[in-house]
Scaffold this active site. Structure first.
Site, PDB file in Angstrom:
ATOM      1  CD  GLU A  28      -2.467  -1.242   2.780  1.00  0.00           C
ATOM      2  OE1 GLU A  28      -2.071  -0.511   3.701  1.00  0.00           O
ATOM      3  OE2 GLU A  28      -3.420  -2.010   2.909  1.00  0.00           O
TER       4      GLU A  28
ATOM      5  NE  ARG B  15       4.128  15.381   4.725  1.00  0.00           N
ATOM      6  CZ  ARG B  15       5.400  15.329   5.046  1.00  0.00           C
ATOM      7  NH1 ARG B  15       6.241  16.187   4.552  1.00  0.00           N
ATOM      8  NH2 ARG B  15       5.833  14.399   5.863  1.00  0.00           N
TER       9      ARG B  15
ATOM     10  CB  CYS C  46      -4.967  35.050  10.466  1.00  0.00           C
ATOM     11  SG  CYS C  46      -5.213  36.272   9.188  1.00  0.00           S
TER      12      CYS C  46
HETATM   13  N1  LLP Z   1      -1.556   1.913   4.470  1.00  0.00           N
HETATM   14  C1  LLP Z   1      -2.063   2.359   5.634  1.00  0.00           C
HETATM   15  C2  LLP Z   1      -2.946   1.503   6.414  1.00  0.00           C
HETATM   16  C3  LLP Z   1      -1.739   3.654   6.079  1.00  0.00           C
HETATM   17  O1  LLP Z   1      -2.229   4.090   7.236  1.00  0.00           O
HETATM   18  C4  LLP Z   1      -0.889   4.473   5.306  1.00  0.00           C
HETATM   19  C5  LLP Z   1      -0.536   5.833   5.735  1.00  0.00           C
HETATM   20  C6  LLP Z   1      -0.400   3.957   4.074  1.00  0.00           C
HETATM   21  C7  LLP Z   1      -0.752   2.667   3.711  1.00  0.00           C
HETATM   22  C8  LLP Z   1       0.486   4.746   3.164  1.00  0.00           C
HETATM   23  O2  LLP Z   1       1.692   5.046   3.757  1.00  0.00           O
HETATM   24  P1  LLP Z   1       2.884   5.699   2.908  1.00  0.00           P
HETATM   25  O3  LLP Z   1       3.365   4.691   1.901  1.00  0.00           O
HETATM   26  O4  LLP Z   1       2.367   6.892   2.252  1.00  0.00           O
HETATM   27  O5  LLP Z   1       3.912   5.998   3.920  1.00  0.00           O
HETATM   28  N2  LLP Z   1       0.065  12.735   6.659  1.00  0.00           N
HETATM   29  C9  LLP Z   1       1.342  12.131   6.983  1.00  0.00           C
HETATM   30  C10 LLP Z   1       1.378  10.664   6.595  1.00  0.00           C
HETATM   31  C11 LLP Z   1       0.291   9.853   7.247  1.00  0.00           C
HETATM   32  C12 LLP Z   1       0.325   8.422   6.821  1.00  0.00           C
HETATM   33  C13 LLP Z   1      -0.894   7.692   7.265  1.00  0.00           C
HETATM   34  N3  LLP Z   1      -0.979   6.347   6.807  1.00  0.00           N
HETATM   35  C14 LLP Z   1       2.449  12.932   6.313  1.00  0.00           C
HETATM   36  O6  LLP Z   1       2.163  13.905   5.621  1.00  0.00           O
HETATM   37  O7  LLP Z   1       3.627  12.606   6.497  1.00  0.00           O
END
Ligand code: LLP
Length: 417
Positions: A273, A312, A342
Protein backbone atom coordinates in the site's frame (compact mmCIF):
# COMPACT_ATOMS: atom_id res chain seq x y z
CA UNK A 1 14.66 10.44 -9.30
CA UNK A 2 12.03 12.87 -10.43
CA UNK A 3 11.48 15.01 -13.47
CA UNK A 4 11.51 18.49 -11.96
CA UNK A 5 14.89 19.85 -12.98
CA UNK A 6 16.39 23.21 -13.84
CA UNK A 7 17.49 23.63 -17.45
CA UNK A 8 19.41 26.80 -18.25
CA UNK A 9 18.43 28.16 -14.87
CA UNK A 10 14.72 27.57 -15.32
CA UNK A 11 12.68 24.89 -13.54
CA UNK A 12 10.92 22.40 -15.80
CA UNK A 13 8.22 19.88 -15.06
CA UNK A 14 9.32 17.18 -17.51
CA UNK A 15 9.62 19.21 -20.74
CA UNK A 16 7.38 22.09 -19.79
CA UNK A 17 8.71 25.27 -18.13
CA UNK A 18 7.03 25.69 -14.74
CA UNK A 19 6.74 29.40 -15.47
CA UNK A 20 4.57 28.69 -18.47
CA UNK A 21 2.24 26.61 -16.29
CA UNK A 22 1.87 29.25 -13.61
CA UNK A 23 1.27 31.91 -16.22
CA UNK A 24 -1.54 29.82 -17.65
CA UNK A 25 -3.05 28.41 -14.47
CA UNK A 26 -2.03 30.86 -11.75
CA UNK A 27 -0.66 30.18 -8.28
CA UNK A 28 -0.63 28.46 -5.91
CA UNK A 29 -0.46 25.43 -8.18
CA UNK A 30 0.21 21.74 -7.67
CA UNK A 31 2.11 20.22 -10.58
CA UNK A 32 2.58 16.47 -11.04
CA UNK A 33 4.87 14.59 -13.37
CA UNK A 34 3.13 11.73 -15.17
CA UNK A 35 6.37 9.95 -15.97
CA UNK A 36 7.66 10.20 -12.40
CA UNK A 37 4.41 8.74 -11.07
CA UNK A 38 4.56 5.94 -13.60
CA UNK A 39 8.23 5.24 -12.97
CA UNK A 40 7.68 5.02 -9.21
CA UNK A 41 4.67 2.75 -9.66
CA UNK A 42 6.58 0.49 -12.03
CA UNK A 43 9.56 0.38 -9.67
CA UNK A 44 7.30 -1.55 -7.27
CA UNK A 45 5.71 -3.66 -9.95
CA UNK A 46 9.02 -4.72 -11.43
CA UNK A 47 10.77 -5.26 -8.09
CA UNK A 48 8.07 -7.73 -7.03
CA UNK A 49 7.62 -9.26 -10.45
CA UNK A 50 8.71 -12.69 -9.24
CA UNK A 51 5.89 -12.99 -6.70
CA UNK A 52 2.11 -12.62 -7.15
CA UNK A 53 1.29 -9.11 -5.98
CA UNK A 54 -1.08 -6.16 -6.12
CA UNK A 55 0.06 -2.58 -5.64
CA UNK A 56 -2.76 -0.85 -3.82
CA UNK A 57 -1.90 2.85 -3.95
CA UNK A 58 -2.84 4.62 -0.70
CA UNK A 59 -5.39 7.26 -1.70
CA UNK A 60 -4.74 9.32 1.39
CA UNK A 61 -1.45 10.40 -0.18
CA UNK A 62 -3.07 11.72 -3.35
CA UNK A 63 -6.54 10.95 -4.60
CA UNK A 64 -6.88 12.98 -7.79
CA UNK A 65 -8.83 10.97 -10.35
CA UNK A 66 -6.23 11.45 -13.07
CA UNK A 67 -3.47 10.06 -10.87
CA UNK A 68 -5.54 7.08 -9.74
CA UNK A 69 -6.54 6.37 -13.31
CA UNK A 70 -2.88 6.28 -14.33
CA UNK A 71 -2.25 3.52 -11.77
CA UNK A 72 -5.39 1.60 -12.61
CA UNK A 73 -4.39 1.53 -16.30
CA UNK A 74 -1.17 -0.08 -15.19
CA UNK A 75 -2.80 -2.77 -13.08
CA UNK A 76 -2.82 -0.90 -9.80
CA UNK A 77 -5.32 -1.24 -6.99
CA UNK A 78 -6.21 1.01 -4.08
CA UNK A 79 -5.93 1.22 -0.31
CA UNK A 80 -8.89 3.23 0.94
CA UNK A 81 -9.89 4.39 4.41
CA UNK A 82 -13.32 5.90 3.90
CA UNK A 83 -16.46 5.70 1.81
CA UNK A 84 -15.26 8.83 0.03
CA UNK A 85 -11.98 7.23 -0.94
CA UNK A 86 -13.79 4.10 -2.09
CA UNK A 87 -16.04 6.25 -4.27
CA UNK A 88 -13.03 8.02 -5.76
CA UNK A 89 -11.16 4.78 -6.43
CA UNK A 90 -14.10 3.24 -8.24
CA UNK A 91 -14.78 6.44 -10.20
CA UNK A 92 -11.17 6.50 -11.32
CA UNK A 93 -11.54 3.01 -12.79
CA UNK A 94 -9.80 0.95 -10.11
CA UNK A 95 -11.24 -2.56 -10.08
CA UNK A 96 -13.05 -3.46 -6.86
CA UNK A 97 -11.23 -6.78 -6.62
CA UNK A 98 -8.05 -4.72 -6.19
CA UNK A 99 -9.35 -2.51 -3.39
CA UNK A 100 -8.52 -2.99 0.30
CA UNK A 101 -10.25 -0.99 2.98
CA UNK A 102 -8.53 -0.04 6.28
CA UNK A 103 -9.26 2.44 9.08
CA UNK A 104 -10.37 2.14 12.69
CA UNK A 105 -13.77 3.77 12.30
CA UNK A 106 -15.68 2.33 9.37
CA UNK A 107 -19.38 3.23 9.58
CA UNK A 108 -22.30 0.93 8.82
CA UNK A 109 -22.96 2.88 5.63
CA UNK A 110 -19.36 2.62 4.52
CA UNK A 111 -19.24 -1.11 5.23
CA UNK A 112 -22.43 -1.62 3.25
CA UNK A 113 -21.20 0.24 0.19
CA UNK A 114 -17.86 -1.59 0.26
CA UNK A 115 -19.67 -4.94 0.45
CA UNK A 116 -21.97 -4.00 -2.40
CA UNK A 117 -18.99 -2.90 -4.47
CA UNK A 118 -17.37 -6.30 -3.86
CA UNK A 119 -13.98 -5.05 -2.77
CA UNK A 120 -11.12 -7.48 -2.25
CA UNK A 121 -11.07 -7.23 1.54
CA UNK A 122 -11.61 -5.22 4.69
CA UNK A 123 -8.55 -4.69 6.85
CA UNK A 124 -10.30 -5.00 10.19
CA UNK A 125 -8.90 -3.12 13.16
CA UNK A 126 -10.92 -4.37 16.19
CA UNK A 127 -13.23 -7.06 17.51
CA UNK A 128 -16.13 -4.64 17.57
CA UNK A 129 -15.63 -3.76 13.93
CA UNK A 130 -15.40 -7.43 13.01
CA UNK A 131 -18.78 -8.09 14.60
CA UNK A 132 -20.29 -5.06 12.89
CA UNK A 133 -19.03 -6.19 9.48
CA UNK A 134 -20.47 -9.65 10.19
CA UNK A 135 -23.83 -8.11 11.07
CA UNK A 136 -23.97 -5.80 8.04
CA UNK A 137 -22.90 -8.60 5.68
CA UNK A 138 -25.68 -10.80 7.12
CA UNK A 139 -28.19 -8.06 6.54
CA UNK A 140 -27.42 -7.88 2.86
CA UNK A 141 -26.95 -11.65 2.62
CA UNK A 142 -23.33 -11.71 1.64
CA UNK A 143 -20.02 -12.84 3.10
CA UNK A 144 -17.42 -10.23 3.92
CA UNK A 145 -13.83 -11.03 2.92
CA UNK A 146 -11.50 -9.82 5.66
CA UNK A 147 -7.94 -9.54 6.86
CA UNK A 148 -7.12 -8.57 10.40
CA UNK A 149 -4.79 -5.65 10.79
CA UNK A 150 -2.16 -6.87 13.20
CA UNK A 151 -0.09 -4.50 15.24
CA UNK A 152 3.30 -6.22 15.46
CA UNK A 153 4.71 -3.83 18.08
CA UNK A 154 7.72 -2.78 16.01
CA UNK A 155 9.22 0.69 16.22
CA UNK A 156 9.36 2.13 12.70
CA UNK A 157 11.78 4.83 13.88
CA UNK A 158 9.92 7.69 12.24
CA UNK A 159 8.03 10.80 13.33
CA UNK A 160 5.69 9.95 16.25
CA UNK A 161 2.61 11.33 14.41
CA UNK A 162 3.10 8.94 11.50
CA UNK A 163 4.19 5.85 13.37
CA UNK A 164 1.39 3.35 13.86
CA UNK A 165 2.70 -0.09 14.76
CA UNK A 166 3.45 0.21 18.45
CA UNK A 167 1.37 -1.08 21.35
CA UNK A 168 0.23 2.39 22.34
CA UNK A 169 -1.28 3.17 18.93
CA UNK A 170 -4.96 2.99 18.11
CA UNK A 171 -4.32 0.91 15.01
CA UNK A 172 -4.76 -2.81 14.53
CA UNK A 173 -5.04 -5.73 16.89
CA UNK A 174 -2.15 -6.47 19.28
CA UNK A 175 -0.19 -9.42 17.98
CA UNK A 176 -0.69 -11.30 21.28
CA UNK A 177 -4.45 -11.23 20.71
CA UNK A 178 -4.29 -12.09 17.04
CA UNK A 179 -4.99 -15.84 17.25
CA UNK A 180 -8.03 -15.34 19.42
CA UNK A 181 -9.40 -12.71 17.03
CA UNK A 182 -8.80 -14.94 14.02
CA UNK A 183 -10.66 -17.79 15.74
CA UNK A 184 -13.55 -15.46 16.37
CA UNK A 185 -13.50 -14.21 12.78
CA UNK A 186 -13.47 -17.77 11.51
CA UNK A 187 -16.51 -18.64 13.59
CA UNK A 188 -18.63 -15.74 12.32
CA UNK A 189 -21.18 -16.80 9.74
CA UNK A 190 -20.90 -13.87 7.38
CA UNK A 191 -17.13 -13.44 7.52
CA UNK A 192 -14.62 -15.07 5.25
CA UNK A 193 -11.04 -14.84 6.47
CA UNK A 194 -8.71 -14.40 3.51
CA UNK A 195 -5.80 -12.29 4.66
CA UNK A 196 -3.57 -10.59 7.15
CA UNK A 197 -2.55 -6.94 7.21
CA UNK A 198 0.07 -4.76 8.85
CA UNK A 199 1.23 -1.18 8.40
CA UNK A 200 3.71 0.14 10.94
CA UNK A 201 4.23 3.73 9.91
CA UNK A 202 5.15 6.17 7.22
CA UNK A 203 8.36 7.79 5.94
CA UNK A 204 10.44 4.78 7.04
CA UNK A 205 14.06 5.18 6.08
CA UNK A 206 15.35 1.82 7.26
CA UNK A 207 14.59 -1.63 6.00
CA UNK A 208 14.88 -3.49 9.33
CA UNK A 209 11.47 -2.51 10.77
CA UNK A 210 9.79 -3.91 7.61
CA UNK A 211 11.70 -7.16 7.90
CA UNK A 212 11.21 -7.54 11.66
CA UNK A 213 7.49 -6.85 11.40
CA UNK A 214 7.08 -9.24 8.50
CA UNK A 215 8.88 -12.04 10.35
CA UNK A 216 6.45 -11.71 13.23
CA UNK A 217 3.50 -11.73 10.88
CA UNK A 218 4.77 -14.81 9.03
CA UNK A 219 5.09 -16.77 12.27
CA UNK A 220 1.48 -15.93 12.91
CA UNK A 221 0.49 -17.04 9.40
CA UNK A 222 2.15 -20.40 10.06
CA UNK A 223 0.31 -20.79 13.35
CA UNK A 224 -2.98 -19.91 11.65
CA UNK A 225 -2.41 -22.48 8.93
CA UNK A 226 -1.81 -25.12 11.63
CA UNK A 227 -5.14 -24.19 13.14
CA UNK A 228 -6.88 -24.57 9.78
CA UNK A 229 -7.25 -20.84 9.08
CA UNK A 230 -5.99 -20.16 5.60
CA UNK A 231 -4.35 -16.91 4.60
CA UNK A 232 -4.27 -16.08 0.88
CA UNK A 233 -3.38 -12.40 1.00
CA UNK A 234 -0.48 -10.89 2.88
CA UNK A 235 -0.83 -7.10 3.02
CA UNK A 236 2.36 -5.46 4.25
CA UNK A 237 1.03 -1.88 4.13
CA UNK A 238 2.97 1.13 2.88
CA UNK A 239 5.55 3.30 4.51
CA UNK A 240 8.71 3.49 2.40
CA UNK A 241 10.21 6.93 2.90
CA UNK A 242 11.42 9.45 0.37
CA UNK A 243 14.18 12.02 0.17
CA UNK A 244 12.90 15.38 1.38
CA UNK A 245 16.33 16.69 2.33
CA UNK A 246 19.13 14.15 2.74
CA UNK A 247 17.36 10.95 3.78
CA UNK A 248 18.49 7.83 1.99
CA UNK A 249 15.50 5.49 2.21
CA UNK A 250 15.52 2.05 0.65
CA UNK A 251 13.84 1.74 -2.75
CA UNK A 252 11.31 -0.93 -3.77
CA UNK A 253 14.11 -3.07 -5.19
CA UNK A 254 15.90 -3.17 -1.84
CA UNK A 255 12.62 -3.86 -0.11
CA UNK A 256 11.95 -6.75 -2.48
CA UNK A 257 15.46 -8.11 -2.00
CA UNK A 258 14.94 -8.23 1.74
CA UNK A 259 11.43 -9.55 1.93
CA UNK A 260 10.97 -11.83 -1.07
CA UNK A 261 13.33 -14.48 0.36
CA UNK A 262 11.05 -14.67 3.42
CA UNK A 263 8.08 -15.40 1.17
CA UNK A 264 9.70 -18.05 -0.97
CA UNK A 265 7.55 -21.12 -1.48
CA UNK A 266 4.53 -19.62 0.27
CA UNK A 267 1.18 -19.68 -1.48
CA UNK A 268 0.27 -16.05 -0.97
CA UNK A 269 -0.56 -12.93 -2.90
CA UNK A 270 1.41 -9.98 -1.62
CA UNK A 271 -0.34 -6.64 -1.25
CA UNK A 272 1.53 -3.38 -0.81
CA UNK A 273 0.00 0.00 0.00
CA UNK A 274 2.57 2.62 -0.99
CA UNK A 275 1.53 6.24 -1.04
CA UNK A 276 4.34 8.69 -0.39
CA UNK A 277 7.07 6.69 -2.15
CA UNK A 278 5.07 6.84 -5.38
CA UNK A 279 3.54 10.30 -5.30
CA UNK A 280 5.74 12.37 -2.94
CA UNK A 281 8.52 13.37 -5.27
CA UNK A 282 6.25 13.32 -8.31
CA UNK A 283 4.64 16.61 -7.34
CA UNK A 284 5.56 20.18 -6.46
CA UNK A 285 3.69 23.17 -5.14
CA UNK A 286 4.44 26.44 -6.89
CA UNK A 287 3.79 29.67 -5.11
CA UNK A 288 4.25 33.37 -5.86
CA UNK A 289 6.14 35.80 -3.62
CA UNK A 290 3.70 38.46 -2.51
CA UNK A 291 5.79 40.55 -0.15
CA UNK A 292 9.12 40.70 1.60
CA UNK A 293 9.19 41.85 5.15
CA UNK A 294 12.00 42.56 7.55
CA UNK A 295 11.01 41.68 11.08
CA UNK A 296 13.10 42.18 14.21
CA UNK A 297 16.18 40.16 13.37
CA UNK A 298 14.24 38.08 10.93
CA UNK A 299 13.21 38.21 7.31
CA UNK A 300 9.93 36.93 6.00
CA UNK A 301 9.13 35.88 2.48
CA UNK A 302 5.36 36.06 2.26
CA UNK A 303 3.96 33.78 -0.42
CA UNK A 304 0.49 33.00 -1.74
CA UNK A 305 0.44 29.35 -0.55
CA UNK A 306 -0.41 28.73 3.07
CA UNK A 307 -0.62 25.98 5.63
CA UNK A 308 -4.09 25.24 4.29
CA UNK A 309 -2.54 24.26 0.94
CA UNK A 310 0.40 22.30 2.35
CA UNK A 311 0.00 21.38 5.96
CA UNK A 312 3.06 19.21 6.52
CA UNK A 313 5.52 21.91 7.66
CA UNK A 314 3.05 23.31 10.20
CA UNK A 315 1.72 19.98 11.40
CA UNK A 316 4.90 17.90 11.61
CA UNK A 317 7.64 20.48 11.32
CA UNK A 318 8.35 18.68 8.06
CA UNK A 319 11.12 19.86 5.77
CA UNK A 320 10.28 20.63 2.14
CA UNK A 321 13.03 21.89 -0.08
CA UNK A 322 12.20 25.30 -1.56
CA UNK A 323 13.88 26.69 -4.64
CA UNK A 324 13.35 29.55 -7.05
CA UNK A 325 11.59 28.64 -10.29
CA UNK A 326 14.08 30.85 -12.13
CA UNK A 327 17.58 30.67 -10.70
CA UNK A 328 19.58 33.82 -10.15
CA UNK A 329 23.09 34.73 -9.03
CA UNK A 330 21.83 36.86 -6.17
CA UNK A 331 23.08 36.38 -2.64
CA UNK A 332 21.46 34.24 0.01
CA UNK A 333 19.15 35.30 2.77
CA UNK A 334 17.90 33.41 5.79
CA UNK A 335 14.16 33.77 6.04
CA UNK A 336 10.89 32.22 7.11
CA UNK A 337 8.77 31.40 4.10
CA UNK A 338 5.25 32.09 5.32
CA UNK A 339 1.72 32.04 3.93
CA UNK A 340 -1.18 34.49 4.18
CA UNK A 341 -3.07 32.55 6.87
CA UNK A 342 -3.72 34.24 10.18
CA UNK A 343 -1.78 31.77 12.32
CA UNK A 344 1.77 31.92 13.62
CA UNK A 345 2.05 28.29 12.61
CA UNK A 346 1.51 29.18 8.97
CA UNK A 347 4.91 28.57 7.42
CA UNK A 348 6.39 26.49 4.63
CA UNK A 349 9.94 26.85 5.95
CA UNK A 350 11.62 28.35 9.00
CA UNK A 351 15.04 30.00 9.14
CA UNK A 352 15.73 28.76 5.65
CA UNK A 353 18.69 29.84 3.61
CA UNK A 354 17.34 30.73 0.19
CA UNK A 355 18.50 32.78 -2.75
CA UNK A 356 17.24 36.35 -2.52
CA UNK A 357 13.81 36.52 -4.09
CA UNK A 358 11.70 39.49 -5.16
CA UNK A 359 8.02 40.29 -5.16
CA UNK A 360 6.21 38.57 -8.00
CA UNK A 361 8.77 35.79 -8.43
CA UNK A 362 7.95 32.12 -8.03
CA UNK A 363 9.15 29.49 -5.59
CA UNK A 364 8.80 25.74 -5.96
CA UNK A 365 8.09 23.72 -2.84
CA UNK A 366 9.46 20.29 -3.64
CA UNK A 367 8.26 16.78 -2.65
CA UNK A 368 4.67 17.95 -2.32
CA UNK A 369 2.96 15.21 -4.36
CA UNK A 370 1.93 13.14 -1.32
CA UNK A 371 -0.14 14.42 1.62
CA UNK A 372 -0.20 17.82 -0.05
CA UNK A 373 -3.51 18.49 -1.74
CA UNK A 374 -5.25 15.64 0.14
CA UNK A 375 -4.58 17.31 3.48
CA UNK A 376 -5.46 20.79 2.29
CA UNK A 377 -8.44 22.74 3.56
CA UNK A 378 -10.39 25.91 2.87
CA UNK A 379 -9.26 27.57 6.09
CA UNK A 380 -9.46 31.37 5.91
CA UNK A 381 -11.94 30.77 3.08
CA UNK A 382 -9.29 30.07 0.53
CA UNK A 383 -10.58 28.15 -2.48
CA UNK A 384 -8.95 24.78 -3.27
CA UNK A 385 -5.98 25.24 -5.55
CA UNK A 386 -5.59 23.94 -9.08
CA UNK A 387 -3.68 20.79 -10.04
CA UNK A 388 -1.90 20.15 -13.33
CA UNK A 389 -0.36 17.00 -14.77
CA UNK A 390 2.57 17.14 -17.17
CA UNK A 391 3.63 14.37 -19.52
CA UNK A 392 6.62 15.17 -21.70
CA UNK A 393 5.67 18.30 -23.58
CA UNK A 394 1.97 17.86 -22.88
CA UNK A 395 0.08 19.11 -19.88
CA UNK A 396 -3.45 19.23 -18.62
CA UNK A 397 -5.41 20.75 -15.79
CA UNK A 398 -6.54 17.84 -13.58
CA UNK A 399 -8.42 19.91 -11.04
CA UNK A 400 -9.91 23.31 -11.59
CA UNK A 401 -9.11 26.01 -9.09
CA UNK A 402 -11.97 26.36 -6.59
CA UNK A 403 -14.24 29.39 -6.69
CA UNK A 404 -15.79 31.58 -4.03
CA UNK A 405 -19.11 29.96 -4.82
CA UNK A 406 -17.58 26.56 -4.04
CA UNK A 407 -16.78 27.92 -0.59
CA UNK A 408 -20.42 28.53 0.33
CA UNK A 409 -21.93 25.57 -1.54
CA UNK A 410 -24.26 23.70 0.77
CA UNK A 411 -24.55 26.44 3.36
CA UNK A 412 -28.11 27.20 4.46
CA UNK A 413 -29.71 30.21 6.13
CA UNK A 414 -32.16 28.90 8.76
CA UNK A 415 -35.78 29.99 8.38
CA UNK A 416 -35.90 31.10 12.02
CA UNK A 417 -33.42 33.89 11.34
N1 LLP B 1 -1.56 1.91 4.47
C1 LLP B 1 -2.06 2.36 5.63
C2 LLP B 1 -2.95 1.50 6.41
C3 LLP B 1 -1.74 3.65 6.08
O1 LLP B 1 -2.23 4.09 7.24
C4 LLP B 1 -0.89 4.47 5.31
C5 LLP B 1 -0.54 5.83 5.73
C6 LLP B 1 -0.40 3.96 4.07
C7 LLP B 1 -0.75 2.67 3.71
C8 LLP B 1 0.49 4.75 3.16
O2 LLP B 1 1.69 5.05 3.76
P1 LLP B 1 2.88 5.70 2.91
O3 LLP B 1 3.36 4.69 1.90
O4 LLP B 1 2.37 6.89 2.25
O5 LLP B 1 3.91 6.00 3.92
N2 LLP B 1 0.07 12.74 6.66
C9 LLP B 1 1.34 12.13 6.98
C10 LLP B 1 1.38 10.66 6.60
C11 LLP B 1 0.29 9.85 7.25
C12 LLP B 1 0.32 8.42 6.82
C13 LLP B 1 -0.89 7.69 7.27
N3 LLP B 1 -0.98 6.35 6.81
C14 LLP B 1 2.45 12.93 6.31
O6 LLP B 1 2.16 13.91 5.62
O7 LLP B 1 3.63 12.61 6.50
Amino acid sequence: MHLFQHKNGELYAENVPVKKLVQEFGTPLYIYSYNTLLRHFKAYDEAFDAFPHIICFALKANSNKAILNLFSRNGGGADVVSGGELFRALKAGIRPEKIVYAGVGKTEQEIKSALKSKILMFNVESEDELKEINRVAGEIKTKAPIALRINPDIDPETHPYISTGLKQHKFGIPIEDALEHYRLANSLKNIKVIGIHKHIGSQLTKISPFVDALKRILLLVEELTKQGINIDYLDIGGGLGITYRDETPPDPKQLAKNILPLLKGRKLTLIMEPGRSIAGNAGILVTKTLYLKKGQGKEFVIVDAGMNDLMRPSLYGAYHHIQPVVKSRRGKIVADVVGPICESGDFLAKDREITMIYKGEYLAVMSAGAYGFTMSSNYNSRPGIAEVMVKGREYSLIRKRGTYNDLIRGEILPEFM
